[in-house]
Design a protein around this motif. Sequence first.
Motif, PDB file in Angstrom:
ATOM      1  N   LEU A  63      25.369   4.316 -35.349  1.00 20.66           N
ATOM      2  CA  LEU A  63      26.184   2.474 -35.104  1.00 20.66           C
ATOM      3  C   LEU A  63      25.525   2.268 -36.473  1.00 20.66           C
TER       4      LEU A  63
ATOM      5  N   TYR B 191      30.888   7.354 -37.397  1.00 27.94           N
ATOM      6  CA  TYR B 191      31.416   7.121 -36.584  1.00 27.94           C
ATOM      7  C   TYR B 191      32.930   7.977 -35.758  1.00 27.94           C
TER       8      TYR B 191
ATOM      9  N   GLU C 170      23.944   3.475 -38.988  1.00 28.01           N
ATOM     10  CA  GLU C 170      23.706   4.096 -39.991  1.00 28.01           C
ATOM     11  C   GLU C 170      25.885   4.117 -40.584  1.00 28.01           C
ATOM     12  N   ASN C 171      26.285   3.498 -39.666  1.00 29.03           N
ATOM     13  CA  ASN C 171      27.740   3.345 -39.838  1.00 29.03           C
ATOM     14  C   ASN C 171      29.100   4.649 -39.806  1.00 29.03           C
TER      15      ASN C 171
END
Length: 213
Positions: free
Chosen positions: A77, A82, A79-80
């Motif tokens: 989360l 997904y 480090e974005n």
Amino acid sequence: MMSRIITRYSNEDNNTNLSCGGNIVHLNLKPGEKVLDLGCGRGGETLLAAAAVGTEGFVWGLDLTPRMLDLARERALTENIYNIEFVQGSMEQIPLPDASLDAVLSNCAINHAPDKLKVYHEIFRVLKPGGRFVVSDIMTDNPLPQEIKEDPDAIAACFGGAITVREYEEALAAAGFPEIDIYKERRYLKNGYEMISRTFQGVKPLERKGVNQ
């Protein structure tokens, strides 16, 4: 035994080095590939794999320890990232479909499994034909004493679960990986016992075409 392993990793702090290989560099991951990290821990290599396969690919991280998985999810989360999912489970029963993965990696985790042959049968099952794995794991030249092999604390400490090189290679062949490529090997002492850390690759053979195909 599994409870000792979970306890050991639940008590590790964020600065502890839990790996023995740095094997992801040998996977040569490509955009769009689907990958599994067995014994993913805090998810360091899992996140690297997710970045390598891009948004068209996907990576799963499998681990026994809830705390490690929570830390891995927090990192993803932060480090974005997904295209990733962290799952609690056993590497002897991988919760993914047959022939669904391009690659599997594992870094110093399979030694914890009581049945290495079953783990490699599972790796063979989830790989697509032509798919590959890169594993770093420990083994020995000579069998460890029986009392060490049965000691839950020694197994949790990444040495009691080691089997011999011969036993390991026999398990790989029996699972369907008769040939491996060894990338690196290191010998060292652990609690007075001679250990081998090896990083190696295996490939699931391509399916042969039958006469009616």
